[in-house]
Design a protein around this motif. Structure first.
Motif, PDB file in Angstrom:
ATOM      1  N   TRP A   1      70.599  15.556 -31.883  1.00 56.31           N
ATOM      2  CA  TRP A   1      69.664  15.770 -30.768  1.00 56.31           C
ATOM      3  C   TRP A   1      68.604  16.788 -31.141  1.00 56.31           C
ATOM      4  CZ3 TRP A   1      69.531  12.819 -26.530  1.00 56.31           C
ATOM      5  CH2 TRP A   1      70.643  12.042 -26.253  1.00 56.31           C
TER       6      TRP A   1
ATOM      7  N   VAL B   1      65.591  19.021 -29.185  1.00 59.68           N
ATOM      8  CA  VAL B   1      65.112  19.431 -27.869  1.00 59.68           C
ATOM      9  C   VAL B   1      63.777  20.137 -28.029  1.00 59.68           C
ATOM     10  CG1 VAL B   1      65.675  20.680 -25.777  1.00 59.68           C
ATOM     11  CG2 VAL B   1      67.500  19.765 -27.167  1.00 59.68           C
TER      12      VAL B   1
ATOM     13  N   PRO C   1      56.665  22.337 -24.464  1.00 60.97           N
ATOM     14  CA  PRO C   1      55.561  22.194 -25.406  1.00 60.97           C
ATOM     15  C   PRO C   1      54.217  22.409 -24.707  1.00 60.97           C
ATOM     16  CG  PRO C   1      56.569  20.064 -24.924  1.00 60.97           C
ATOM     17  CD  PRO C   1      57.396  21.093 -24.249  1.00 60.97           C
TER      18      PRO C   1
ATOM     19  N   PRO D   1      54.058  15.918 -25.587  1.00 62.57           N
ATOM     20  CA  PRO D   1      54.440  15.396 -26.901  1.00 62.57           C
ATOM     21  C   PRO D   1      54.256  13.877 -26.862  1.00 62.57           C
ATOM     22  CG  PRO D   1      56.261  16.563 -25.817  1.00 62.57           C
ATOM     23  CD  PRO D   1      55.211  16.359 -24.801  1.00 62.57           C
TER      24      PRO D   1
ATOM     25  N   ARG E   1      63.411   9.140 -33.833  1.00 63.06           N
ATOM     26  CA  ARG E   1      64.108   8.261 -32.891  1.00 63.06           C
ATOM     27  C   ARG E   1      64.034   8.908 -31.512  1.00 63.06           C
ATOM     28  NH1 ARG E   1      70.452   7.287 -33.204  1.00 63.06           N
ATOM     29  NH2 ARG E   1      70.717   6.125 -31.281  1.00 63.06           N
ATOM     30  N   LEU E   2      63.236   8.292 -30.627  1.00 63.01           N
ATOM     31  CA  LEU E   2      62.938   8.940 -29.338  1.00 63.01           C
ATOM     32  C   LEU E   2      64.168   9.057 -28.457  1.00 63.01           C
ATOM     33  CD1 LEU E   2      59.521   7.275 -28.547  1.00 63.01           C
ATOM     34  CD2 LEU E   2      59.935   9.555 -29.414  1.00 63.01           C
ATOM     35  N   ALA E   3      65.151   8.163 -28.670  1.00 61.56           N
ATOM     36  CA  ALA E   3      66.349   8.221 -27.835  1.00 61.56           C
ATOM     37  C   ALA E   3      67.173   9.465 -28.122  1.00 61.56           C
ATOM     38  CB  ALA E   3      67.192   6.973 -28.047  1.00 61.56           C
TER      39      ALA E   3
ATOM     40  N   LEU F   1      65.688  12.469 -28.436  1.00 61.13           N
ATOM     41  CA  LEU F   1      64.752  13.555 -28.194  1.00 61.13           C
ATOM     42  C   LEU F   1      64.785  13.901 -26.713  1.00 61.13           C
ATOM     43  CD1 LEU F   1      62.511  14.900 -30.036  1.00 61.13           C
ATOM     44  CD2 LEU F   1      60.926  13.460 -28.818  1.00 61.13           C
ATOM     45  N   ALA F   2      64.808  15.173 -26.410  1.00 56.78           N
ATOM     46  CA  ALA F   2      64.764  15.599 -25.008  1.00 56.78           C
ATOM     47  C   ALA F   2      63.659  16.630 -24.844  1.00 56.78           C
ATOM     48  CB  ALA F   2      66.100  16.188 -24.586  1.00 56.78           C
ATOM     49  N   VAL F   3      62.930  16.530 -23.751  1.00 59.37           N
ATOM     50  CA  VAL F   3      61.874  17.486 -23.446  1.00 59.37           C
ATOM     51  C   VAL F   3      62.313  18.280 -22.222  1.00 59.37           C
ATOM     52  CG1 VAL F   3      59.449  17.765 -22.858  1.00 59.37           C
ATOM     53  CG2 VAL F   3      60.160  15.886 -24.323  1.00 59.37           C
ATOM     54  N   VAL F   4      62.231  19.576 -22.325  1.00 59.41           N
ATOM     55  CA  VAL F   4      62.580  20.436 -21.197  1.00 59.41           C
ATOM     56  C   VAL F   4      61.300  21.110 -20.746  1.00 59.41           C
ATOM     57  CG1 VAL F   4      63.991  22.362 -20.423  1.00 59.41           C
ATOM     58  CG2 VAL F   4      64.856  20.826 -22.164  1.00 59.41           C
ATOM     59  N   ARG F   5      60.981  20.958 -19.481  1.00 56.09           N
ATOM     60  CA  ARG F   5      59.757  21.572 -18.983  1.00 56.09           C
ATOM     61  C   ARG F   5      60.076  22.353 -17.715  1.00 56.09           C
ATOM     62  NH1 ARG F   5      54.920  21.208 -20.758  1.00 56.09           N
ATOM     63  NH2 ARG F   5      54.943  19.341 -22.012  1.00 56.09           N
TER      64      ARG F   5
ATOM     65  N   ALA G   1      70.366  25.746 -25.324  1.00 55.64           N
ATOM     66  CA  ALA G   1      70.339  24.615 -26.257  1.00 55.64           C
ATOM     67  C   ALA G   1      70.772  25.054 -27.650  1.00 55.64           C
ATOM     68  CB  ALA G   1      68.942  24.008 -26.286  1.00 55.64           C
TER      69      ALA G   1
ATOM     70  N   CYS H   1      72.836  20.542 -30.763  1.00 53.72           N
ATOM     71  CA  CYS H   1      71.441  20.196 -31.014  1.00 53.72           C
ATOM     72  C   CYS H   1      71.134  20.393 -32.496  1.00 53.72           C
ATOM     73  CB  CYS H   1      70.512  21.075 -30.193  1.00 53.72           C
ATOM     74  SG  CYS H   1      70.794  20.937 -28.441  1.00 53.72           S
TER      75      CYS H   1
END
Lengths: 246, 477
Positions: A81, A83, A87, A91, A102-104, A106-110, A124, A130
């Motif tokens: 993973w 994270v 950003p 992204p 591989r987007l599956a 990938l996690a974005v935390v906002r 994380a 991760c």
């Protein structure tokens, strides 16, 4: 006299002896950067796992993401993973997918509040699940960064901090600090701090040839129906191929 | 048959004091409102000289500002029901006895838990973790076990003959005969159950009725003693009254831990987990603050749930002090514990990842954590979307270079921004014309270029073909 110099060279070859001018070869868990030249400069031969890597680009868009994309691609393709925490812009999924990420995985935390992004980064990093945690902290507080470093050590994750180049002179607990800028359309990577050695001379990476892919980016393969001979997996050959398709 | 009886002598007090982390003096009152009497007091109050039976006024004179709550027998009954649900993790056959007792038939659970002593020990430990104190006794008959527990003897009796010896020493009052019977028997010098057993049976039955004789026979296992078992509740709902109104998170979390431990026992009994949990913090003015958490996978571990709720409580502004906590679990779902493998253990990583996601969701909200996917659309804004984490994206058909960062809104390039194309940016690649989108009302007509600026960065800019205005849309990081 000759006897003395021979004796010195023999002594210098002793593995227990370290000279300040060279990087100690240490056995640290690391991720290949995708660039053999950069790998050679980093202790452990790649991005350090279980530690923070601080990247200080002169401005956004200088090529700071391209530096870590090969490692992110390798991690996500291996099922680990990644994270991205808060950003500065969106992204962009097509670009990441084109880089082989591989987007599956990938996690974005906002988070809505800035302190929460540091909390999320620590969680994380500490979670131990991760492969990489990439964040853009806005703090100068050393204690906060120290916490992140300890979390990375505990979770054995690769923590990437993007901080403005103005902070080059500020001390930081990150064991690897790299300044990034562009010189003549080439990414100039200056190692400010590293484990087991003094800072070497800047390294110039070509911008149009990001890094040699292990077996070609999947997107290019999907388009490229005719089987192209992949006999020369050198960076130059691959770059030329990509330019042709453009 | 193996029976374990639990007697909670201080239930009236403990339904309140179990929410107290520190031993503060506390009193439960009873009797008329004009002259309330101390019904029960905790050790701290006892240390100040308070004794059950004295008036509350006298107790307050001794102990100063002493929190007093009237006895709440409805709450006691509710707590016993919840406790029966919690005890369901040891055996499905749980029965309520009296107002403050539980009977568990455990002959089917002996092998699983490792014997009668082990179950009794686990019950004792578990009940202490819930904030109660109980006397736990095991015997071959339900009434026998109950009498031992009532007498305060934490024994494990396996053998009917040993049970007869143990019971013989217990006082007759435990059998709860009518007051007249008790008085007469005690006047005769019959003080223990053993004395009573030694009396001639027909004479005893003739003078005092069949009840005393039957009770003795049931206790000794001579006649059957059927019990009604509690039907487990469909959903979990438990209420915890706080002895005083609190606003500190630490105190709330301490009380919450008790409820979550009860929930864990309830879920273990049903071999289930929860995916949604709701906590109502009831305030003194009757309003309540609701805190809900959701989980990625069903869970029942009290420590894990507590951690998630702590994040939420820390992020919630409580408008007033809290007087009671109500924990409600939505319908339980099947629970699948993680199976750890000896070699190449990826399940542990998956578990850690899901725990991490739950923590992030609990504190930051569901929308703050998302995954990315590509979309088959040529318009840059629509070529990506935020999706649930872990969604596999369709393969990408993209040969043109795209920036790693896309601006949320295209930023006009002009004098106002200090960036004009002519003097600041130098076009290095392009154009790439992207046009269309009339079908959904987001029509675009743009020529995209890659440009370099005075700063050593590469930009993705476009010229709007309709207005001829220039915009910055992305950064080739």
């Amino acid at each position: 006299m000759t006897l003395r110099t021979t004796a010195l060279s023999v002594v210098l070859q002793h593995p227990a002896l370290w000279r300040g001018s060279e990087c100690a070869s240490v056995n640290l868990p690391s991720l290949p950067t995708g660039s053999p030249a950069l790998d050679a400069l980093l202790p452990g031969g790649g991005w350090p796992r279980g530690a923070l890597t601080e990247l200080l680009p002169t401005c956004l868009g200088v090529g700071e993401m391209r530096l870590i994309l090969p490692a992110l691609q390798r991690l996500t393709q291996a099922g680990q993973w990644v994270v991205l925490i808060d950003p500065p812009h969106i992204p962009y999924a097509p670009a990441l997918a084109a880089a082989g990420v591989r987007l599956a995985r990938l996690a974005v935390v906002r988070p809505s509040q800035p302190p929460d992004s540091l909390w999320a980064a620590e969680q994380a990093l500490r979670a131990g699940c991760c492969g990489a945690v990439v964040c853009w902290p806005i703090t100068r507080d050393q204690r906060v960064l120290r916490r992140l470093q300890l979390a990375a050590e505990a979770g054995k994750s690769w923590g990437v901090l993007y901080r403005p180049a103005a902070l080059v002179t500020c001390p930081s607990p990150a064991p690897l600090r790299i300044a990034i800028t562009t010189v003549d359309r080439r990414i100039a990577v200056t190692i400010l701090k590293r484990r087991g050695g003094s800072a070497p001379a800047p390294l110039y990476l070509s911008p149009d040839k990001p890094a040699p892919w292990p077996d070609g980016p999947p997107t290019v393969k999907a388009i490229d129906a005719t089987p192209s001979p992949r006999s020369s997996p050198s960076a130059d050959g691959r770059g030329a191929e990509r330019n042709e398709q453009r | 048959m193996r029976w374990i009886a639990l007697h909670l002598p201080a239930l009236a007090l403990e339904i309140f004091t179990r929410a107290l982390a520190a031993p503060e003096p506390f009193v439960v009152s009873t009797g008329p409102a004009q002259r309330p009497l101390v019904y029960a007091c905790n050790v701290a109050a006892r240390g100040l000289g308070v004794r059950p039976g004295m008036t509350v006024a006298a107790a307050q004179a001794l102990a100063g500002s002493l929190p007093v709550r009237p006895r709440d027998s409805h709450a006691e009954a509710r707590c016993m029901k919840t406790l029966a649900g919690w005890a369901g993790q040891f055996t499905p056959s749980v029965s309520l006895v009296g107002q403050r007792g539980l009977l568990l038939e455990v002959s089917g659970s002996l092998r699983l838990f490792g014997g009668l002593d082990a179950i009794a020990q686990a019950l004792q430990t578990g009940i202490r973790a819930l904030g109660y104190s109980a006397c736990v006794a095991a015997a071959p008959t339900p009434l026998g076990a109950w009498l031992l527990a009532r007498a305060g003897q934490s024994l494990t009796v396996d053998d009917p003959e040993e049970l007869a010896i143990r019971l013989a020493a217990l006082p007759l009052a435990l059998l709860e005969p009518s007051l007249h019977t008790l008085d007469t028997l005690q006047a005769l010098g019959v003080r223990t159950l053993g004395d009573c057993v030694r009396l001639p049976r027909d004479g005893l039955a003739r003078r005092f009725g069949q009840q005393v004789l039957d009770a003795l026979d049931r206790a000794l296992g001579k006649i059957p003693d059927p019990r009604v078992f509690v039907t487990p509740a469909v959903r979990f709902i438990a209420r915890l009254e706080l002895p005083t109104e609190v606003i500190e998170t630490a105190a709330i979390l301490f009380a919450l831990r008790r409820l979550l431990t009860e929930l864990e026992g309830f879920l273990r009994g049903r071999d289930a987990g929860v995916q949604q949990l709701c906590l109502d913090c009831t305030h003194g003015n009757g309003n309540s603050t609701e805190i809900t958490i959701g989980l990625v996978t069903p869970a029942r571990d009290a420590a894990q749930l507590l951690m998630l709720l702590r994040e939420r409580i820390n992020g919630t502004e409580l408008p007033a002090p809290v007087r009671a906590l109500v924990l409600r679990a939505k319908t339980p779902v099947p629970y699948r514990p993680y199976q750890h493998q000896l070699v190449a253990d990826t399940s542990l990583e998956t578990e850690h990842w899901e725990r991490l996601l739950e923590r992030l969701h609990a504190r930051l909200g569901e929308q703050a954590v998302y995954g990315l996917a590509t979309c088959p659309d040529h318009r840059p804004e629509r070529a990506w979307q935020a999706v649930a984490i872990g969604t596999e994206a369709p393969p990408l058909c993209q040969v043109q270079p795209r920036p790693v960062f896309l601006l949320r809104e295209p930023r006009p390039l002009g004098a106002a921004n200090g960036l004009t194309l002519a003097d600041q940016l130098r076009i290095t690649d392009g154009p790439e014309r992207l046009e269309g989108g009339w079908w959904d009302g987001h029509d675009i007509a743009r020529d995209y270029y890659i440009a370099e600026g005075a700063k050593p960065a590469r930009y993705w800019v476009f010229r709007d073909l309709r207005t001829n205005a220039w915009y910055l849309h992305g950064l080739f990081s």
